[in-house]
Design a protein around this motif. Structure first.
Motif, PDB file in Angstrom:
ATOM      1  N   GLN A  38       0.834  -1.207   0.000  1.00 42.31           N
ATOM      2  CA  GLN A  38       0.000   0.000   0.000  1.00 42.31           C
ATOM      3  C   GLN A  38       0.868   1.257   0.000  1.00 42.31           C
ATOM      4  OE1 GLN A  38      -3.423  -0.091   2.795  1.00 42.31           O
ATOM      5  NE2 GLN A  38      -3.002  -2.306   2.905  1.00 42.31           N
ATOM      6  N   LEU A  39       1.922   1.251   0.795  1.00 40.99           N
ATOM      7  CA  LEU A  39       2.814   2.418   0.846  1.00 40.99           C
ATOM      8  C   LEU A  39       3.570   2.593  -0.465  1.00 40.99           C
ATOM      9  CD1 LEU A  39       4.199   2.017   4.474  1.00 40.99           C
ATOM     10  CD2 LEU A  39       2.557   3.724   3.659  1.00 40.99           C
ATOM     11  N   GLU A  45       2.160   9.929   2.120  1.00 46.78           N
ATOM     12  CA  GLU A  45       2.185   9.207   3.387  1.00 46.78           C
ATOM     13  C   GLU A  45       0.773   8.682   3.643  1.00 46.78           C
ATOM     14  OE1 GLU A  45       5.093  11.865   6.126  1.00 46.78           O
ATOM     15  OE2 GLU A  45       3.229  12.804   5.466  1.00 46.78           O
ATOM     16  N   ILE A  46       0.691   7.597   4.402  1.00 46.10           N
ATOM     17  CA  ILE A  46      -0.612   7.043   4.755  1.00 46.10           C
ATOM     18  C   ILE A  46      -0.697   6.971   6.276  1.00 46.10           C
ATOM     19  CG2 ILE A  46      -2.164   5.069   4.573  1.00 46.10           C
ATOM     20  CD1 ILE A  46      -0.825   4.305   1.965  1.00 46.10           C
ATOM     21  N   SER A  47      -1.794   7.486   6.818  1.00 51.98           N
ATOM     22  CA  SER A  47      -1.983   7.397   8.266  1.00 51.98           C
ATOM     23  C   SER A  47      -2.274   5.950   8.633  1.00 51.98           C
ATOM     24  CB  SER A  47      -3.140   8.295   8.710  1.00 51.98           C
ATOM     25  OG  SER A  47      -4.365   7.779   8.231  1.00 51.98           O
ATOM     26  N   CYS A  48      -2.078   5.628   9.884  1.00 54.21           N
ATOM     27  CA  CYS A  48      -2.356   4.262  10.353  1.00 54.21           C
ATOM     28  C   CYS A  48      -3.792   3.872  10.033  1.00 54.21           C
ATOM     29  CB  CYS A  48      -2.078   4.145  11.847  1.00 54.21           C
ATOM     30  SG  CYS A  48      -0.348   4.402  12.278  1.00 54.21           S
ATOM     31  N   VAL A  73       9.986   1.235   6.883  1.00 51.92           N
ATOM     32  CA  VAL A  73       9.112   2.405   6.842  1.00 51.92           C
ATOM     33  C   VAL A  73       9.600   3.455   7.830  1.00 51.92           C
ATOM     34  CG1 VAL A  73       7.077   1.055   6.160  1.00 51.92           C
ATOM     35  CG2 VAL A  73       7.441   1.583   8.569  1.00 51.92           C
ATOM     36  N   VAL A  74       9.110   4.656   7.626  1.00 53.21           N
ATOM     37  CA  VAL A  74       9.377   5.759   8.533  1.00 53.21           C
ATOM     38  C   VAL A  74       8.032   6.418   8.835  1.00 53.21           C
ATOM     39  CG1 VAL A  74       9.835   7.481   6.720  1.00 53.21           C
ATOM     40  CG2 VAL A  74      10.914   7.736   8.949  1.00 53.21           C
ATOM     41  N   GLY A  75       7.905   6.992  10.011  1.00 53.17           N
ATOM     42  CA  GLY A  75       6.651   7.639  10.394  1.00 53.17           C
ATOM     43  C   GLY A  75       6.875   9.077  10.814  1.00 53.17           C
ATOM     44  N   PHE A  83       1.762   9.295  10.412  1.00 57.45           N
ATOM     45  CA  PHE A  83       1.762   9.087   8.971  1.00 57.45           C
ATOM     46  C   PHE A  83       2.984   8.251   8.624  1.00 57.45           C
ATOM     47  CE2 PHE A  83      -0.796  12.838   9.581  1.00 57.45           C
ATOM     48  CZ  PHE A  83      -1.842  12.626   8.705  1.00 57.45           C
ATOM     49  N   ASN A  84       2.784   7.266   7.752  1.00 56.45           N
ATOM     50  CA  ASN A  84       3.829   6.309   7.408  1.00 56.45           C
ATOM     51  C   ASN A  84       4.197   6.424   5.943  1.00 56.45           C
ATOM     52  OD1 ASN A  84       3.619   4.604  10.004  1.00 56.45           O
ATOM     53  ND2 ASN A  84       1.512   4.781   9.279  1.00 56.45           N
TER      54      ASN A  84
END
Length: 107
Positions: A38-39, A45-48, A73-75, A83-84
């Motif tokens: 997905q990322l 960025e995608i939130s949890c 990944v980084v957040g 956000f990831n």
């Protein structure tokens, strides 16, 4: 005045601390691989809460923690939302073709 809950700071390995064994171990789980897919499928960025996985919120947090600790990944924290994003540049520099190969594998 209400206090806002502060989330603990996240640990990310430096680029030189990322190992191929750690990355492969993190990507071996189907849920974590789904998160990475997905990322990888977006520039954003995608939130949890924006991740679509068949697990509870606490289990998702666990999977994201493993991906972060492996350097996949980084957040980024914004208020109470994390956000990831994929550490694509780091992974492609360290292990050319690895991520593309993993993502190209049949589901």
């Amino acid at each position: 005045m209400a206090k806002h809950a502060t989330l603990p700071p996240l640990h990310y390995p430096a680029r030189e601390e990322i190992t191929v064994e750690g990355v492969l171990r993190a990507l071996a789980d189907p849920v974590r691989l789904a998160i990475v897919r997905q990322l990888a499928g977006t520039e954003r960025e995608i939130s949890c809460s924006g991740l679509t996985v068949p697990v509870t919120k606490s289990t998702l947090t666990h999977h994201l923690s493993i991906l972060r600790q492996a350097g996949v990944v980084v957040g980024r924290q914004e208020g109470t939302t994390r956000f990831n994003s994929l550490r694509r540049n780091d992974l492609d520099t360290l292990f050319p073709g690895l991520l593309n190969g993993v993502l190209a594998a049949p589901r």
